[in-house]
Write a protein that holds these residues in place. Structure first.
Motif, PDB file in Angstrom:
ATOM      1  N   SER A  24      40.142  38.942  48.842  1.00 15.51           N
ATOM      2  CA  SER A  24      40.618  38.231  47.648  1.00 15.51           C
ATOM      3  C   SER A  24      39.874  36.906  47.484  1.00 15.51           C
ATOM      4  N   ARG A  61      37.013  35.601  44.565  1.00 12.69           N
ATOM      5  CA  ARG A  61      37.259  34.378  43.794  1.00 12.69           C
ATOM      6  C   ARG A  61      36.163  33.351  44.021  1.00 12.69           C
ATOM      7  N   THR A  93      41.043  44.148  41.775  1.00 10.87           N
ATOM      8  CA  THR A  93      41.010  42.686  41.693  1.00 10.87           C
ATOM      9  C   THR A  93      39.844  42.232  40.827  1.00 10.87           C
ATOM     10  N   SER A  96      52.335  40.101  40.412  1.00  8.49           N
ATOM     11  CA  SER A  96      50.953  40.511  40.652  1.00  8.49           C
ATOM     12  C   SER A  96      50.010  39.314  40.577  1.00  8.49           C
ATOM     13  N   ALA A  97      49.351  39.049  41.716  1.00 10.23           N
ATOM     14  CA  ALA A  97      48.391  37.941  41.754  1.00 10.23           C
ATOM     15  C   ALA A  97      47.186  38.250  40.871  1.00 10.23           C
ATOM     16  N   GLN A  98      46.920  39.532  40.688  1.00 13.29           N
ATOM     17  CA  GLN A  98      45.775  39.888  39.842  1.00 13.29           C
ATOM     18  C   GLN A  98      46.058  39.525  38.394  1.00 13.29           C
ATOM     19  N   ASP A 108      49.387  44.836  50.545  1.00 14.37           N
ATOM     20  CA  ASP A 108      48.299  45.724  50.971  1.00 14.37           C
ATOM     21  C   ASP A 108      48.482  46.269  52.385  1.00 14.37           C
ATOM     22  N   LYS A 130      47.962  51.706  43.664  1.00 16.94           N
ATOM     23  CA  LYS A 130      46.890  51.017  44.397  1.00 16.94           C
ATOM     24  C   LYS A 130      45.668  51.955  44.433  1.00 16.94           C
TER      25      LYS A 130
HETATM   26  C1  S3P Z   1      44.974  40.981  45.039  1.00 20.57           C
HETATM   27  C2  S3P Z   1      46.278  41.152  44.652  1.00 20.57           C
HETATM   28  C3  S3P Z   1      47.084  42.306  45.006  1.00 20.57           C
HETATM   29  C4  S3P Z   1      46.457  43.140  46.119  1.00 20.57           C
HETATM   30  C5  S3P Z   1      44.974  43.302  45.951  1.00 20.57           C
HETATM   31  C6  S3P Z   1      44.291  41.948  45.910  1.00 20.57           C
HETATM   32  C7  S3P Z   1      44.247  39.782  44.612  1.00 20.57           C
HETATM   33  O1  S3P Z   1      47.201  43.126  43.860  1.00 20.57           O
HETATM   34  O2  S3P Z   1      47.059  44.390  46.190  1.00 20.57           O
HETATM   35  O3  S3P Z   1      44.430  44.048  47.012  1.00 20.57           O
HETATM   36  O4  S3P Z   1      43.185  39.483  45.177  1.00 20.57           O
HETATM   37  O5  S3P Z   1      44.719  39.111  43.690  1.00 20.57           O
HETATM   38  P1  S3P Z   1      48.363  42.859  42.781  1.00 20.57           P
HETATM   39  O6  S3P Z   1      48.194  41.478  42.361  1.00 20.57           O
HETATM   40  O7  S3P Z   1      48.140  43.786  41.644  1.00 20.57           O
HETATM   41  O8  S3P Z   1      49.622  43.137  43.518  1.00 20.57           O
END
Ligand code: S3P
Length: 743
Positions: A325, A329, A398, A469-471, A619, A646
């Motif tokens: 991640s 970024r 991501t 969701s961080a994404q 994850d 996923k």
């Molecule tokens: C990630 C967020 C997670 C994770 C992914 C990496 C990220 O997904 O499962 O492997 O880097 O922001 P979600 O935000 O969709 O849960």
């Protein structure tokens, strides 16, 4: 010099490469003024007659007139000409070159300092042929070919960007390397083969009755010796300029020849066949994967399988690969920052490398990665260039979702594609909120990739995310950097906050309200380049945490693991199950908490997983389910529907695999119940999901017989050295490649 369009280009040396640059630049922009000098008066005249060059003359006369000077001469001539050029060029002009050696300029007897060469951005197009001279020049020589820039500490981001733009205009893919690495790689892949071609012709030439030998020589000789038709002056220059690196690889080659000689003398048929077989396979891989790669989407390879023998141990002290991640970024934010960002500890996995390739395609010069180190020459928030082809995000949700936010706000259109697995993943979760910011995005059928994005002006919104969701959060915050006013996300539960932390590291204000669960940015400010040290990926460490947790006698230390509170669900859950995990040496590295984790065996017990932990361990569930299979009693997970979308449907994929191993499993729409007990062996399909493949490798530590896992190639997306590290700590895993075509 951001806009190179109307700049006067001087080409010094109008041979095949110089002539092709002139022709290519003229084709790209017929109005561009190209001037040239060369000792070959005929070539100059021909180029003027062709309408490619508008003026020819002496170096001293033309140099002051040029905005960009391209040295298309052999490597030693670059050093010879530089003093005169530096003396007579306009102070703001830039220089680049085409030489196939890069270090000698700074190490030879005429050596220059990086400050003296501030306006010289070295380049090396990996294109050409054995032909030489202006007559062999063509206007498309560099199209879709790699050009390696080796910028140095004296170069500014603007100079690097201008030289990048020049090569891009010729249709090239612009890569970046340090000059030392460049010279080592080129010594092995280009200089050595040329030397061998010259040598074989030389050997035959010196045989008695060589005329006769040449008369009977056929295709094999012609193929092998093709490179010996290359320009003799140029190549003698290259070997002198790169003598140290060539000498090193030549020693290895000579040793290899001596080994072959001994094997031939001793009639070691098997040994020869084995070496030839390995070389044949390596060459075939090179041709299919690198030289004439098939369309990327056809390359999804199911060619790797893991074979895991039961038992083994888990002991030692290791450092896992960099955080995926954070690696993604670091490239995204450094590319749009002002200035030069250095990244260390970068994950050299396929996913993050696809992100590097995407930003290169958008005109960003990125040097590396070399041993996890990268240098990114940021182009500023509005400096990205329109990609010339769809951007391929491989396996990475991501990358696709974060880039969707960034690209929605650009002044150009773009398309995002991915592999088979990514093509099935939901994108409406980002497309819909982006549309309400004013974005123009088309998804494929049922909201899946590819994404066709038309760059638009965006307006900030406040978005209450339906899922943690961080994404999604990061996608909107990236769009928000460009949007008018404030963009605010509100998350239903805490999820990873790397984007917020890193934006602050790049000097961009993010307003965080923990109580509300919100993160907000106001569009319009700039990002300032910084240094990033990527911690080890806790998602990769998780496989080893569980491995040690389930293996009697284990004692493992994982160094430098990222322990951001939004990522430590796996530690919390394993501790709930009774695991013995000690954290030490806790520190902050570039805004991210890092620690060393020591874990030793203790019998685990089943638990009911708290929903609040789900986003913090999102994850890590595949491997946590393996821990559950080794625990006493039941482990229950509910509220985790996300696991179905996923890289695979992880609830089903794990349930199927655990079933095969004889574990009692029940699945729900949003979860799973696992009853711990004995595990047998069997043949498992990872469904091309890296984390499923690694989870079942860990299961081998407690299985009663061997486990064969198919479709493991995608382990390379997140953890390229997994098998090596797993073997190092005592797991009994081996990887088998098969050359099965997949399309
Ligand atoms: C990630 C967020 C997670 C994770 C992914 C990496 C990220 O997904 O499962 O492997 O880097 O922001 P979600 O935000 O969709 O849960």
């Amino acid at each position: 010099m951001k806009d190179i369009n109307n700049k006067v280009v001087l080409i010094v040396g109008l041979g095949m490469i110089g002539g092709s640059i002139a022709r290519g630049l003229k084709k790209a922009n017929p109005k561009r003024q190209i001037i040239a000098c060369d000792t070959d008066i005929q070539a100059l005249q021909q180029a003027v007659d062709d309408g490619v060059v508008s003026r020819s003359g002496e170096l001293a006369t033309l140099c002051p007139l040029a905005d960009i000077i391209i040295l298309a001469v052999p490597p030693l001539t670059v050093c010879e000409l530089l003093p005169e050029i530096l003396n007579c060029m306009a102070p703001s002009s830039l220089i680049t070159d085409v030489a196939s050696v890069k270090s000698h300029i700074f190490t030879s007897s005429e050596k220059f300092t990086e400050q003296e060469l501030a306006n010289f951005v070295p380049a090396h197009p990996i294109a050409g042929s054995e032909k030489s001279g202006y007559a062999a020049a063509v206007d498309d020589l560099f199209e879709q070919r790699n050009v390696i820039l080796t910028p140095h500490a004296g170069n500014s981001t603007d100079s690097v960007a201008a030289i990048n733009a020049l090569w891009r205009e010729l249709g090239a893919n612009v890569l970046g390397m340090t000059r030392v690495r460049h010279d080592e790689v080129l010594a092995a892949t280009s200089h050595l083969p040329h030397l061998l071609a010259y040598a074989i012709v030389d050997v035959l030439l010196k045989q008695e009755q060589s005329e006769d030998i040449f008369r009977y020589a056929a295709g094999g000789f012609a193929d092998f010796s093709r490179l010996a038709s290359s320009d003799a002056r140029m190549w003698s220059d290259i070997f002198v300029a790169n003598s140290a690196a060539v000498e090193k690889v030549l020693d290895d080659y000579i040793q290899s020849l001596l080994d072959f000689k001994t094997a031939i003398k001793k009639h070691e048929h098997e040994k020869l066949e084995k070496s030839f077989g390995a070389a044949k396979q390596a060459r075939e891989n090179f041709i299919t994967q690198h030289f004439k790669p098939k369309k990327q989407e056809e390359m999804i390879s199911n060619q790797l399988s893991f074979s895991v023998q039961p038992g083994g141990q888990v002991a030692g002290s290791i450092r896992v690969a960099g955080d995926k991640s954070i690696s993604h970024r670091s490239i995204i934010l450094a590319s749009i920052a002002n200035g030069i960002t250095r990244v260390t500890g970068f994950l050299e996995g396929e996913d993050a490398l696809n992100t590097v390739a995407a930003f290169r395609e958008m005109g960003v010069t990125i040097v590396g990665p070399e041993n996890g180190e990268l240098t990114i020459y940021g182009v500023g928030k509005n400096g990205l260039q329109a990609p010339r082809k769809p951007l391929y995000m491989g396996n990475s949700g991501t990358a696709m979702r974060l880039l969707a936010g960034l690209l929605a706000a650009q002044s150009f259109d773009s398309e995002l594609t991915g592999d088979e697995s990514l093509t099935e993943r939901p994108m409406n979760r980002v497309a819909q909120p982006l549309r309400s910011m004013g974005a123009n995005i088309d998804t494929g059928e049922s909201g899946t990739p590819p994404l066709a994005i038309r760059g638009s002006k965006l307006k900030g919104i406040t978005y209450e995310m339906p899922i943690a969701s961080a994404q999604v959060k990061s996608c909107l915050l990236l769009a928000g950097l460009y949007a008018e006013g404030e963009t605010k996300t509100i998350e239903p539960a805490p999820c990873r906050d790397h984007t917020e932390r890193m934006l602050q590291g790049f000097g961009y204000e993010v307003v965080i309200d923990e109580e509300e669960g919100s993160s907000a940015v106001i569009g319009g400010a700039d990002l300032k380049a910084t240094q990033i040290d990527v911690p080890g990926d806790i998602s990769s460490a998780a496989f080893f945490l569980v491995a040690a947790a389930i293996t009697p006698g284990s004692d493992l230390t994982l160094q430098h693991v990222g322990v951001n509170p939004t990522r430590i669900g796996i530690i919390n859950l394993l501790r709930d199950m009774g695991a013995n995990i000690e954290s030490s040496n806790e520190r902050l590295v570039g805004g991210e908490p890092v620690a060393d984790l020591r874990i030793r065996y203790r019998q685990l017990k089943g638990i009911v997983i708290s929903e609040a932990q789900i986003p913090l361990a999102i994850d890590e569930f595949p491997v946590l389910f393996v821990a559950a299979a080794c625990a006493e009693g039941e482990t229950l997970l509910r509220g985790a529907k996300e696991l179905r979308v996923k890289e695979s449907d992880r609830l089903d994929a794990m349930a199927q695999g655990l079933n095969i191993l004889g574990v009692a499993v029940e699945t729900f729409d949003d979860g799973i119940k696992i009853t711990g007990g004995q595990m047998g062996g069997g043949a498992i399909n990872s469904f091309g999901d890296h984390r499923i493949a690694m989870a079942f490798t860990v299961a081998g530590l407690r299985s009663e017989s061997s486990i064969d896992i198919a479709n493991c190639a995608n382990v390379a997306t997140s953890f390229p050295n997994f098998v090596e590290l797993a073997s190092e700590v005592g797991m009994r895993v081996s990887a088998q490649k098969s050359l099965k075509a997949t399309s």
